[in-house]
Scaffold this motif. Sequence first.
Motif, PDB file in Angstrom:
ATOM      1  N   UNK A 276       0.829  -1.213   0.000  1.00  0.00           N
ATOM      2  CA  UNK A 276       0.000   0.000   0.000  1.00  0.00           C
ATOM      3  C   UNK A 276       0.860   1.258   0.000  1.00  0.00           C
ATOM      4  N   UNK A 277       1.979   1.215   0.723  1.00  0.00           N
ATOM      5  CA  UNK A 277       2.878   2.372   0.742  1.00  0.00           C
ATOM      6  C   UNK A 277       3.520   2.596  -0.627  1.00  0.00           C
ATOM      7  N   UNK A 278       3.909   1.511  -1.291  1.00  0.00           N
ATOM      8  CA  UNK A 278       4.473   1.633  -2.635  1.00  0.00           C
ATOM      9  C   UNK A 278       3.429   2.210  -3.584  1.00  0.00           C
ATOM     10  N   UNK A 279       2.189   1.726  -3.474  1.00  0.00           N
ATOM     11  CA  UNK A 279       1.109   2.240  -4.324  1.00  0.00           C
ATOM     12  C   UNK A 279       0.894   3.726  -4.085  1.00  0.00           C
ATOM     13  N   UNK A 280       0.946   4.137  -2.831  1.00  0.00           N
ATOM     14  CA  UNK A 280       0.782   5.560  -2.510  1.00  0.00           C
ATOM     15  C   UNK A 280       1.918   6.386  -3.109  1.00  0.00           C
ATOM     16  N   UNK A 281       3.149   5.873  -3.002  1.00  0.00           N
ATOM     17  CA  UNK A 281       4.298   6.586  -3.572  1.00  0.00           C
ATOM     18  C   UNK A 281       4.163   6.738  -5.081  1.00  0.00           C
TER      19      UNK A 281
END
Length: 288
Positions: A276-281
């Motif tokens: 999810x953090x990668x997707x947000x980035x």
Amino acid sequence: MARMLWDEACRLDQSLSSLGHYFSYPPEYAQTLTGGLTNRCWKVVLSENESYVWRPVTPITKAFSISRFQEFQILNALKPTDLAPSAMYLNDHGLLVSWVEGSTSNNDIKLDALLKLLGRVHEFDATKLPIAPFNYTARVDHYWILLNEQNKVEPFLSIYNQWRLTPNLVDVGQVLCHLDLAGHNIVRTDAGNKIIDWEYATITDPRLDLVLSAEMMGEKPLEVGYRYCQLRGIEDVDNWIEGIIAWRPRAKMMAMLWYLLAFQLWGDEAYFLTASQIAEDLTVSSDT
């Protein structure tokens, strides 16, 4: 790391029993190895001076498209370089490699040291390696197909669709790449640094390898690219930097899918949070 008698270890992981014909006498003990996200490997100890690592074939390795046969071929080819462990034995259940005695660098290895190692890998003559080149789109499609429908949702769906195709770039060559090279896979030995865990290694664009290492090391990919070109005396720097820029979101998307699949396989919420953090980035970077 859990240490247990050989018979007990074989009962816990039946793939170890397939080594019975390889050893002339039973090992003293086996020890589970921690640190690898994909592999759940064993240290097999015959005596104080003779140890190995057993890298089994499991449903997990199959889910991540890991081929122990390909790993075996690569390690055999690398034997003259002294860069990697020696491949000792291969069967349908896994791969046995030599144990590399030393200390892992974790995150304290200097960037130049890592880039010099990476350069040695990329300079290796891989023309006679009997393995198929890496197919980025096929790999990310494979990850996506294995995901459950509840994980094929936004923002993951849009990001996957946006970055699933290989970039159209000036060719700088297809070379041997490790694709997982950071401090955790570098062992300091009396003879110098050695690289372990070659399960994702393949033949592909070295700029993808640079991006993946930079991300794992917490370094800025463009700065890593410039320094790598400087260390190797590469003159067409613009083509390398252009490739790094193009590969970065694709490498991050591939990592996003990897973590989603890991979450699905192991059920560890930390993997989903990382995805999810990668997707947000990626979403933020595409909006700016």
